[in-house]
Design an enzyme around this catalytic site. Structure first.
Site, PDB file in Angstrom:
ATOM      1  N   ASP A   3      17.755 -34.439 -49.660  1.00 37.43           N
ATOM      2  CA  ASP A   3      18.836 -33.467 -49.494  1.00 37.43           C
ATOM      3  C   ASP A   3      19.671 -33.495 -50.776  1.00 37.43           C
ATOM      4  O   ASP A   3      19.423 -34.295 -51.682  1.00 37.43           O
ATOM      5  CB  ASP A   3      19.667 -33.784 -48.242  1.00 37.43           C
ATOM      6  CG  ASP A   3      20.384 -35.113 -48.352  1.00 37.43           C
ATOM      7  OD1 ASP A   3      20.338 -35.755 -49.421  1.00 37.43           O
ATOM      8  OD2 ASP A   3      21.000 -35.536 -47.364  1.00 37.43           O
ATOM      9  N   ASP A  15      13.733 -32.084 -39.803  1.00 37.91           N
ATOM     10  CA  ASP A  15      14.118 -33.485 -39.965  1.00 37.91           C
ATOM     11  C   ASP A  15      15.282 -33.739 -39.033  1.00 37.91           C
ATOM     12  O   ASP A  15      16.024 -32.811 -38.689  1.00 37.91           O
ATOM     13  CB  ASP A  15      14.577 -33.794 -41.393  1.00 37.91           C
ATOM     14  CG  ASP A  15      16.014 -33.373 -41.613  1.00 37.91           C
ATOM     15  OD1 ASP A  15      16.269 -32.153 -41.743  1.00 37.91           O
ATOM     16  OD2 ASP A  15      16.912 -34.243 -41.592  1.00 37.91           O
TER      17      ASP A  15
END
Lengths: 376, 376
Positions: free
Chosen positions: A92, A271
């Protein structure tokens, strides 16, 4: 990096595909275990590979940037070399943790100033810096630096934030163009759709993101507290706009039911910390429903943890034993429950894929979402 | 259960032997990992077996009696069935934890009244009860209920306590005779020599213990804070009195150096929490010396955790990565360090055995005790 759409389900918008990366091919739909600080908590890398059948894992830029730090990761030759996971890694951008974990942060057009939750030291992330850091970590898939709006979020703020995210996105792509991979393999940037729960904003954001023609696209700003209907509505809307021939990644989602419903809406990648975080509190996801292993009910149940489970831990440890371990705060309990939950998530998306390929996804999904929500 | 003395070292009092139990043969000298609450912290049972090469593990009666409790363990068919470890198990008597963990305890001739450290509930252990509990847990080797005196301990108290331990021992053997194994395999009672650091008491206690002609004998009340010289002196004295043809178990010892020195004095069996407890604080025992993996020194060291190590973790994870994990309080760091340390302890006693058998123990031991004490 290239995505091949292999099959579209006829009754739903579900798809099966393959994403080729320099660290191997990812078969979609896929769930990606979260390896926050370069480790999926309590799980060995060989267990991720052989027991859980993970094909790609996540790393968190915010955490890795603070500890062990970029010098160490670069010294090792990137995160794959550092932690010994040789399949694809997605990172991320650090934005989400900056907003949710940092004691102090200040969001400006230039970027975000924040304090480390470890020692209070000040740091400054910009779109350019987020790309540089992810280049150094060595992610196969790099996420754009965006602002993830909270829920609820008023329309004016959501709109203003979305526009800034779009401007930041341009800066991210420019920085990608200006820089090269550090370790010899390809790194692709996925942009992120924002817009909170507002249809017109989601629409506008999805169109903007689609216009960048990226290798893959992500949907952010969901699974932040909104009701499931809002999650499904926004996901459906956005999937209808994002290009069909590119993988779609729904960030931070969710329960097994959420995942099946969103696969049916056209999502390819997921996720979530839920399987590992809830494991540590004794919540086990199974094909028959949800087990709170701490309940008295399991005290004298010496049957295997999950007779339908695919991992070794499902067969060799009993419910009674795992209950004892979790109630006694024993590491081994967290380890077993984490492996179980992750293996279950991976088996679930793998079966979804098989069902999409053989044309039985829709009926199977409708049956499963009822069973998965059971409390056993 | 039967012990065969296979070889006596010529230059030291070290011995190699085999202890046959219904759950398999234990090759001595041996180190027994401590599985307090039915789990060696952070380690899967298959890792104990395949990575660590453990041949026998410990369970703690005090912990297992409180959690999960005897009803659960008996319901499972004993601890082996409950936790899935199919090789031999030794349980302590609960006495040591009662003295060291309980908030309140009262020692009388009849037994010991104590409070649970979990909920403050009152419990009463007697020699008879300690045998019954260990019968129910299903230990292959049952330890006598004794009083482990602290260090320092005045002579009068040590003497009085030793005599009570001897009277308790008689009651333990009587209770063994009155009861039968619950699960079909043999259970043997090991009596325990006490007497603090006083030579005459140790002598008298060793003679008393030897007179019971048990399958094996233990030395207790050491490794409780006394200097190493006192440990070695008492061990040497007692080993000289305990029968040669029976295995000798030195309880709660110790560092790798302690273990080699005490093997040289004639000890066959060891247990200690050190390899797992210190692992959780980042202390790694290696054949070249002791590593504090948290030190800055290892930050950029990407070499394998222990190139000489026998476990998979030693080769697949780097020092730098494990340092990061331990400093970040990541479960995986504790898991890796625990597997490493236990595998190292087992490899050490295994090599000691090989050296005893081939006649090179003494020289090897003298070299090793220097290296093992290094701080790297």
């Amino acid at each position: 990096m290239h995505f091949t759409l292999q099959k579209k389900d006829e009754k739903t918008k579900a798809r099966a595909g393959e994403l080729k990366t320099d660290h191997g091919t990812i078969q979609t739909p896929i769930f990606m275990p979260v390896g926050t600080a370069g480790t999926v908590k309590g799980v060995h890398q060989h267990e991720l590979d052989k027991e859980i059948n993970a094909q790609i894992i996540l790393g968190n830029t915010y955490h890795l940037y603070l500890k062990p730090g970029l010098e160490v990761i670069e010294g090792a030759g990137g995160l794959h070399k550092f932690n010994g996971w040789n399949k694809p890694i997605l990172t991320d951008s650090g934005g989400y943790q900056v907003y949710s974990l940092s004691g102090q942060r200040k969001i400006k057009e230039a970027g975000v100033k924040f304090q480390s939750h470890h020692d209070g030291s000040y740091h400054f992330f910009t779109p350019e810096r987020a790309i540089d850091i992810q280049r150094t970590i060595g992610a196969d898939i790099i996420m754009a630096f965006d602002e993830c709006t909270p829920y609820p979020c008023d329309y004016a703020y959501a709109k203003k934030s979305m526009h800034m995210t779009h401007r930041w996105l341009k800066r991210c792509f420019d920085q990608m163009d200006r820089t090269a991979p550090k370790y010899g393999y390809e790194q692709a940037l996925f942009p992120i759709v924002q817009g909170s729960v507002y249809e017109d904003l989601r629409e506008r954001s999805a169109e903007k993101i689609a216009s960048f023609d990226a290798v893959g696209n992500a949907i952010g700003g969901l699974s932040v507290g909104e009701p499931d209907e809002e999650l499904y509505k926004a996901t459906d809307l956005v999937c209808g706009i994002l290009p069909e021939e590119k993988p779609r990644y729904l960030m931070g989602v969710g329960t097994p039911v959420n995942i099946l419903e969103c696969i049916a809406l056209g999502v390819d990648m997921f996720d979530c910390v839920m399987p590992t975080r809830n494991a540590r509190h004794g919540m086990l996801f199974t094909s028959e429903g949800i087990i709170n292993i701490k309940n008295k009910k399991w005290e004298m149940d010496f049957s295997p943890l999950d007779p339908n489970g695919t991992a070794t831990v499902d067969q060799v440890y009993s419910k009674s034993y795992v209950r004892h371990l979790i109630r006694s705060n024993e590491f081994l309990g967290f380890q077993i429950a984490s492996i179980h939950n992750l293996a279950f998530y991976l088996a679930l998306v793998t079966e979804a894929r098989t069902r999409i390929l053989d044309g039985t996804f829709s009926e199977w999904k409708d049956k499963m979402v009822v069973k998965l929500a059971n409390r056993l």
